[in-house]
Design an enzyme around this catalytic site. Sequence first.
Site, short mmCIF file in Angstrom:
data_model
loop_
_atom_site.label_atom_id
_atom_site.label_comp_id
_atom_site.label_asym_id
_atom_site.label_seq_id
_atom_site.Cartn_x
_atom_site.Cartn_y
_atom_site.Cartn_z
N HIS A 1 -30.01 -10.95 6.96
CA HIS A 1 -28.76 -11.19 7.69
C HIS A 1 -27.83 -12.14 6.96
O HIS A 1 -26.61 -12.05 7.12
CB HIS A 1 -29.09 -11.77 9.08
CG HIS A 1 -29.91 -10.86 9.92
ND1 HIS A 1 -29.37 -9.86 10.69
CD2 HIS A 1 -31.26 -10.78 10.09
CE1 HIS A 1 -30.34 -9.21 11.30
NE2 HIS A 1 -31.50 -9.74 10.95
N GLU B 1 -29.56 -3.46 12.61
CA GLU B 1 -30.71 -3.90 13.42
C GLU B 1 -30.20 -4.26 14.82
O GLU B 1 -29.78 -5.38 15.06
CB GLU B 1 -31.40 -5.11 12.77
CG GLU B 1 -32.69 -5.46 13.50
CD GLU B 1 -33.30 -6.78 13.03
OE1 GLU B 1 -34.48 -7.00 13.32
OE2 GLU B 1 -32.61 -7.58 12.39
N GLN C 1 -32.65 -11.47 19.59
CA GLN C 1 -31.39 -10.75 19.79
C GLN C 1 -30.95 -10.91 21.25
O GLN C 1 -31.78 -10.95 22.16
CB GLN C 1 -31.56 -9.27 19.43
CG GLN C 1 -32.23 -9.07 18.08
CD GLN C 1 -31.45 -8.17 17.15
OE1 GLN C 1 -30.24 -7.99 17.27
NE2 GLN C 1 -32.14 -7.60 16.19
N HIS D 1 -39.94 -5.15 10.20
CA HIS D 1 -40.81 -6.36 10.18
C HIS D 1 -42.12 -6.14 10.96
O HIS D 1 -42.29 -6.59 12.08
CB HIS D 1 -40.10 -7.63 10.62
CG HIS D 1 -39.17 -7.56 11.79
ND1 HIS D 1 -39.52 -7.03 13.01
CD2 HIS D 1 -37.89 -7.99 11.93
CE1 HIS D 1 -38.51 -7.13 13.85
NE2 HIS D 1 -37.51 -7.71 13.22
N ASN E 1 -43.96 -8.14 13.99
CA ASN E 1 -43.02 -8.99 14.71
C ASN E 1 -42.09 -8.20 15.62
O ASN E 1 -41.53 -7.19 15.21
CB ASN E 1 -42.19 -9.82 13.73
CG ASN E 1 -43.04 -10.78 12.91
OD1 ASN E 1 -43.15 -10.66 11.70
ND2 ASN E 1 -43.67 -11.73 13.58
N ARG F 1 -56.94 -0.09 22.59
CA ARG F 1 -56.73 1.15 23.34
C ARG F 1 -55.35 1.77 23.08
O ARG F 1 -55.09 2.87 23.54
CB ARG F 1 -56.88 0.89 24.85
CG ARG F 1 -58.31 0.53 25.27
CD ARG F 1 -58.49 0.63 26.78
NE ARG F 1 -59.85 0.25 27.15
CZ ARG F 1 -60.20 -0.98 27.52
NH1 ARG F 1 -59.28 -1.94 27.57
NH2 ARG F 1 -61.44 -1.25 27.85
N HIS G 1 -44.15 -16.07 9.94
CA HIS G 1 -44.01 -14.90 10.81
C HIS G 1 -45.33 -14.14 10.91
O HIS G 1 -45.66 -13.57 11.96
CB HIS G 1 -42.94 -13.96 10.26
CG HIS G 1 -41.54 -14.38 10.56
ND1 HIS G 1 -40.91 -15.38 9.89
CD2 HIS G 1 -40.65 -13.91 11.48
CE1 HIS G 1 -39.69 -15.53 10.36
NE2 HIS G 1 -39.51 -14.65 11.33
N ASP H 1 -35.58 -11.02 5.89
CA ASP H 1 -35.03 -11.15 7.24
C ASP H 1 -34.37 -12.52 7.38
O ASP H 1 -34.43 -13.17 8.43
CB ASP H 1 -36.11 -10.96 8.31
CG ASP H 1 -35.54 -10.75 9.71
OD1 ASP H 1 -34.32 -10.50 9.83
OD2 ASP H 1 -36.29 -10.86 10.70
N ALA I 1 -36.65 -16.97 15.04
CA ALA I 1 -35.33 -16.36 14.84
C ALA I 1 -35.05 -16.15 13.36
O ALA I 1 -34.50 -17.03 12.70
CB ALA I 1 -34.25 -17.25 15.46
#
Length: 374
Positions: free
Chosen positions: A62, A128, A140, A211, A214, A222, A246, A269, A303
């Site tokens: 970003h 994204e 977000q 990602h 995350n 299951r 992360h 990221d 973030a």
Amino acid sequence: MKVLKNKIIYTGNGKIDNGYVRFNQRISEVDEMRNFVPQEDDEIIETDATYVIPGFVDVHSHGGYGKDSMDASADEIDWMVRQMAAKEGITTYFCTTMTQTYENIEKAMQNIHDAAQKNPVIKGIHVEGPFISTVFKGAQDPSYIKKPDENTLEKWNEISGGLIRIVTYAPEEADPSFETWCKENGVVLSAGHSNALYGELNASGATHVTHLYNAQRGLNHREPGVTGYGMLAEGIHAELICDGKHIVPDMVKLACKVRGYDGIELITDSMRAKGMPEGKSELGGQVVIVKDGMAKLEDGTIAGSILTYIQAFKNVMEFTGATVEEAVKMTSGNQAKEFGLETKGAIAVGKDADMVVLNDAFDLVQTISYGKLA
């Protein structure tokens, strides 16, 4: 012609133990030193660095250095990407937008388009959001999340001059028409910020996972979820934020072991706080606090990152035991193949002269982008 000589070269297709590269904007020769023939116009690049590898390709970032693609001007985006080249070794970059108002996203599309006219390192846009799940919104803003809409995406692509290369979306929320438009227009569908079940994902058009681990339905005994899809489904490319925060190192190792190095793409990221002092920052209109190497919203949600790409390259070898050749795949080769970046991802005749020059400790010494020192 410029020349790098007496280097260990990882070409992306093998290793040359003592070699040279001759280049201008593109590479004209790469070979062993025993085959080197000096030329009158040779300009030898003097450096005591040890290694030369292909320039890094970041398809999910970003921002950094105080700038963000969502609100920076074209000149600011150009400057930001130049910082990433010089300081991190990034020679191919996808500006990444996020969940915001349509008006703000459209402004970003125009500014990224204009920046790309000035800076050829900018090769695409990663959308994204806002076509994601509220269940796994991550950092977000949920008030701007929308159902996947091909007409809107088409408008944004027109504004950007056709730069959209990948869209992160929640497949469980998408109609077939959205996926059809993406496939017909060369936009990679990436499952991310998604609560999709494994069966839904197998029935979807997603060929990429945003990602891995995350902000997605995780791996369960299951229900494999989005993480299981990123690890197990045939032909999937999975992103990893390899900062050790992360994803803890052992889980990075697990992903690489199961998916294989051919299916992993390292990303940063990163957000505007990368390269800046710790303290208060911003992401998508939300307050972010950077402390102890972590960027978090005020409620504690992780973030984005402040990870540099050169550190991701070093980390993946430390965390997983990957060889340099395997790390090169995850930092350039896999991205070049997935996104059809035909002149990227390798040090070979005819490729763009995008190279990262490293010392014995794999620290960045120089970045060469289109044949010029960044």
